[in-house]
Enzyme design. Structure first.
Site, mmCIF file in Angstrom:
data_model
loop_
_atom_site.group_PDB
_atom_site.id
_atom_site.type_symbol
_atom_site.label_atom_id
_atom_site.label_comp_id
_atom_site.label_asym_id
_atom_site.label_seq_id
_atom_site.Cartn_x
_atom_site.Cartn_y
_atom_site.Cartn_z
ATOM 1 N N SER A 146 -3.907 3.679 8.330
ATOM 2 C CA SER A 146 -4.011 4.556 7.167
ATOM 3 C C SER A 146 -3.252 3.939 5.981
ATOM 4 C CB SER A 146 -3.514 5.954 7.528
ATOM 5 O OG SER A 146 -3.868 6.893 6.544
ATOM 6 N N GLU A 240 -14.753 10.680 8.030
ATOM 7 C CA GLU A 240 -13.555 10.611 7.190
ATOM 8 C C GLU A 240 -13.910 10.527 5.708
ATOM 9 O OE1 GLU A 240 -9.957 8.467 8.524
ATOM 10 O OE2 GLU A 240 -11.341 7.425 9.871
ATOM 11 N N HIS A 270 -9.475 11.362 11.736
ATOM 12 C CA HIS A 270 -8.494 10.380 11.267
ATOM 13 C C HIS A 270 -7.380 10.287 12.303
ATOM 14 C CE1 HIS A 270 -6.392 8.097 8.151
ATOM 15 N NE2 HIS A 270 -5.311 8.832 8.352
#
Length: 299
Positions: A146, A240, A270
């Protein structure tokens, strides 16, 4: 499919409502830390050795003595402002066990207390520190999750600009590469994403950027120079809001002549790669291990 449905439904009830507005950093940290603590119930804590690398206190997981044969540099996620330390350590311990490589996890400085470029500077310093310690670049694999994937890509670009050698490879897990929210999925997947909403974009800009334009390549690597980077493997879910960030990044990387792989997983949340209940998580971990082994030329 049933387990996946249950996991997504649970996230929609617990985490996604946090993004109904633009939450405070304190609220986000409290929520993630609470979930992180729950994840430790019934588990032994992961052994961590803290050491200085490049002037940054990092966490070694696995056997540091084996680093010259291969080391994984792991950059955690959390929107540049939050860290789920226990979950990160469990994931890294699994990587160390499956690959035989020690993992160096970077607890980089977090925004808003330390806005851009503090966290990026820490990541770059650790990579430089590993090189200075005599670990060859071709024995380092970088993994970013991320926000950490954003930092990983920018670190590779800055390493190239500094004349440093590229690592053996880089794995990008749900990489946000365009902080302008210019990817179509930023709005098209707003309802499908079980964890995040478009409100995350102004939140990140407020907490992290510190006045830097969101299209600056040091915060949105999509707009940077992609030439001469290490082999890349992107992983992302088709639900996502950052799906198209990975698609666009993979396209930029290919156009620049880099080796790149893009794996799009179906209907998983996620951070799904942390979730033991999902078979997709185990398949993703197997792909990550295979990439590491191939990058280090061990198989």
């Amino acid at each position: 499919m049933l387990i996946r449905t249950i996991v997504n439904a649970g996230l929609r009830r617990t985490l996604k409502p946090l993004w109904n507005d633009i939450p405070s950093v304190a609220r986000m940290r409290a929520a993630y830390h609470r979930i992180d603590r729950l994840g430790t119930l019934g588990r032994r804590p992961v052994r961590v050795d803290v050491a200085d690398v490049g002037g940054v206190a990092v966490e070694w997981i696995g056997r540091p003595a084996a680093a010259r044969e291969g080391v994984i540099l792991y950059l955690h996620g959390g929107g540049f402002a939050v860290r789920a330390a226990a979950a990160d350590r469990r994931y890294c311990a699994g990587l160390a066990r499956r690959t035989g490589c020690p993992v160096v996890q970077v607890p980089y400085r977090l925004a808003p207390e330390f806005p851009f470029p503090a966290g990026l500077d820490d990541c770059r310093a650790v990579y430089a520190g590993l090189l200075a310690a005599g670990i060859p670049a071709h024995k380092i694999v970088v993994i970013g999750h991320s926000a950490g994937a954003n930092l990983a890509l920018v670190s590779l670009m800055r390493a190239r600009d500094n004349g440093w050698p590229q690592p053996a490879g880089c794995i990008l897990l749900s990489a946000p590469v365009d902080l302008t929210a210019g990817s179509p999925s930023a709005t098209a997947n707003a309802a499908r994403d079980s964890m995040q909403s478009p409100n995350i974009w102004p939140w990140v800009r407020m907490t992290y950027l510190g006045g830097v334009a969101p299209d600056h390549p040091d915060v949105s690597p999509l707009f940077g120079d992609w030439a001469g980077l290490a082999p890349l493997h992107f992983h992302v879910s088709d639900t996502e809001i950052i799906l198209d960030d990975s698609r666009r990044a993979a396209e930029r990387a290919r156009e620049a002549g880099n080796r790149v792989t893009l794996t799009i997983w179906h209907d998983v949340p996620h951070s799904f790669y942390y979730m033991n209940a999902l078979r997709e998580a185990w398949r993703c971990r197997a792909e990550v291990v295979a990439f590491i082994d191939a990058a280090l030329r061990r198989r």
